[in-house]
Design an enzyme around this catalytic site. Structure first.
Site, PDB file in Angstrom:
ATOM      1  N   GLY A   7       0.830  -1.194   0.000  1.00 35.37           N
ATOM      2  CA  GLY A   7       0.000   0.000   0.000  1.00 35.37           C
ATOM      3  C   GLY A   7       0.868   1.248   0.000  1.00 35.37           C
ATOM      4  O   GLY A   7       1.072   1.875   1.030  1.00 35.37           O
ATOM      5  N   ALA A   8       1.407   1.578  -1.171  1.00 40.26           N
ATOM      6  CA  ALA A   8       2.335   2.711  -1.266  1.00 40.26           C
ATOM      7  C   ALA A   8       1.579   4.009  -1.500  1.00 40.26           C
ATOM      8  O   ALA A   8       1.846   4.750  -2.447  1.00 40.26           O
ATOM      9  CB  ALA A   8       3.350   2.476  -2.377  1.00 40.26           C
ATOM     10  N   GLY A  12       2.154   4.790   3.637  1.00 40.36           N
ATOM     11  CA  GLY A  12       3.038   3.691   3.270  1.00 40.36           C
ATOM     12  C   GLY A  12       4.294   4.166   2.576  1.00 40.36           C
ATOM     13  O   GLY A  12       5.401   3.682   2.852  1.00 40.36           O
ATOM     14  N   LYS A 204      -7.193   7.313  19.220  1.00 37.14           N
ATOM     15  CA  LYS A 204      -7.133   8.023  17.934  1.00 37.14           C
ATOM     16  C   LYS A 204      -8.495   7.973  17.252  1.00 37.14           C
ATOM     17  O   LYS A 204      -8.975   8.973  16.708  1.00 37.14           O
ATOM     18  CB  LYS A 204      -6.056   7.421  17.031  1.00 37.14           C
ATOM     19  CG  LYS A 204      -5.953   8.175  15.699  1.00 37.14           C
ATOM     20  CD  LYS A 204      -4.893   7.617  14.774  1.00 37.14           C
ATOM     21  CE  LYS A 204      -4.841   8.428  13.483  1.00 37.14           C
ATOM     22  NZ  LYS A 204      -3.884   7.891  12.504  1.00 37.14           N
TER      23      LYS A 204
END
Length: 324
Positions: A7-8, A12, A204
């Site tokens: 997952g770039a 990522g 969060k």
């Protein structure tokens, strides 16, 4: 260390560049324009006024990349079903999967939750396929406190924050999680080793489960959302429901919603990730941020009328726009 980024996207890609510069052998699972950009120009990061570029081995096939020491899963929750189908070749018996994702993960009740320990969450893993493909023994949880965006395929802009909170689902201070924390520190992240990563995940979530979908529906930045008294009041009501749910599963939150709003205000005017996804025409993370809270509310006997309203409206908005 062999580290693969699955997952770039913005987060990522940010993690991948930093790990490569810390000496890791970084590979990336990518497709389409991102794959082409990575093969031609490597992974690029704009940070602090400079451009950092690192060569990476990029492929659409995990089998081509082989077994990794560390797999960083940084996809949006709607993409996890596809990851589960393909991730197997990257995993050896004792290898780590760092889940750098928003919302409540499928492994949330592994090693945690009292009488609910081991409970499966249908909102995020309806068929149990993710848990089967990525057994809990591989998991290191990660909560990201940073803002990044994409300038283009494989090209990340870092805005603010360098925080990574990591931890074993069981809370154990294992040798592997301590070594990983050291590596991440050396790579330039403000790394905290958590005693209970689920608590950091829920805290969060307590902020972004409301602001994210409201921004996605309205197109408003965070400052505009919090400056509207009626909207802020609605958000606070949802947060009080989530606060009660947290207390029942062993995550008491000492703050009140207004305390958290003040923290968000300090970040100024920005577009939450879900609004960025809507503008880019990408699927939105409603289930991992909102549906799962409703599910845990039912599980623990907490009424959630305001959460139900937020879920219904945000889900309908996403469906109308083809994003859910």
């Amino acid at each position: 260390m062999k580290a693969c980024i699955y997952g770039a996207g913005a987060i990522g890609g940010w993690i991948g560049v930093k790990l490569a510069r810390a000496g890791c052998q970084v590979s990336v699972v990518a497709r389409g324009a991102t794959l082409q950009a990575l093969q031609a120009e490597g992974l690029r990061l704009q940070e602090g006024g400079e451009t950092l570029a690192v060569p990476v081995q990029a492929s659409a096939s995990p089998a081509e990349l082989g077994v990794q020491d560390l797999v960083v899963v940084a996809v949006k929750a709607p993409g996890m079903a596809d990851v589960a189908k393909a991730i197997g070749p990257l995993l050896g018996p004792d290898k780590m999967v760092l889940t750098a994702m928003n919302g409540v993960p499928w492994w949330f009740f592994q090693g945690f939750g009292g009488s609910w320990q081991g409970r499966k969450l249908k909102a995020v893993d309806p068929e149990g396929a993710i848990a089967e493909a990525i057994p809990a023994k591989h998991i290191i949880g990660c909560v990201v406190h940073a803002s990044c965006s994409l300038r283009g395929p494989g090209h990340v802009q870092h805005h603010f924050g360098k925080g990574l909170i990591i931890g074993e689902p069981s809370g154990a201070k294992s040798q592997r999680v301590q070594q990983l924390a050291k590596l991440l520190q050396e790579a330039g992240f403000d790394t905290t080793l958590s005693e209970q990563i689920q608590k950091d995940t829920w805290y969060k979530l307590w902020g972004n489960m409301t602001v994210n979908p409201v921004s996605a529906m309205t197109g408003a930045t965070t400052d505009l959302i919090l400056n509207d008294d009626l909207v802020r009041g609605f958000i606070s009501a949802v947060m009080l429901e989530a606060r009660e749910i947290g207390a029942r599963i062993g995550i008491p939150i000492a703050q009140m919603p207004e305390d958290r709003h003040q923290v968000t205000r300090k970040l100024g005017s920005f577009k939450p990730s879900m609004l960025q996804d809507v503008e880019a025409g990408k699927p939105v993370e409603i289930d991992a941020l909102v549906s799962v809270v409703q599910e845990i509310g039912e599980m623990t006997g907490v009424p959630t009328p305001f959460t139900d309203a937020l879920l219904g409206l945000s889900r309908l908005h996403a469906r109308v726009h083809g994003l859910y």
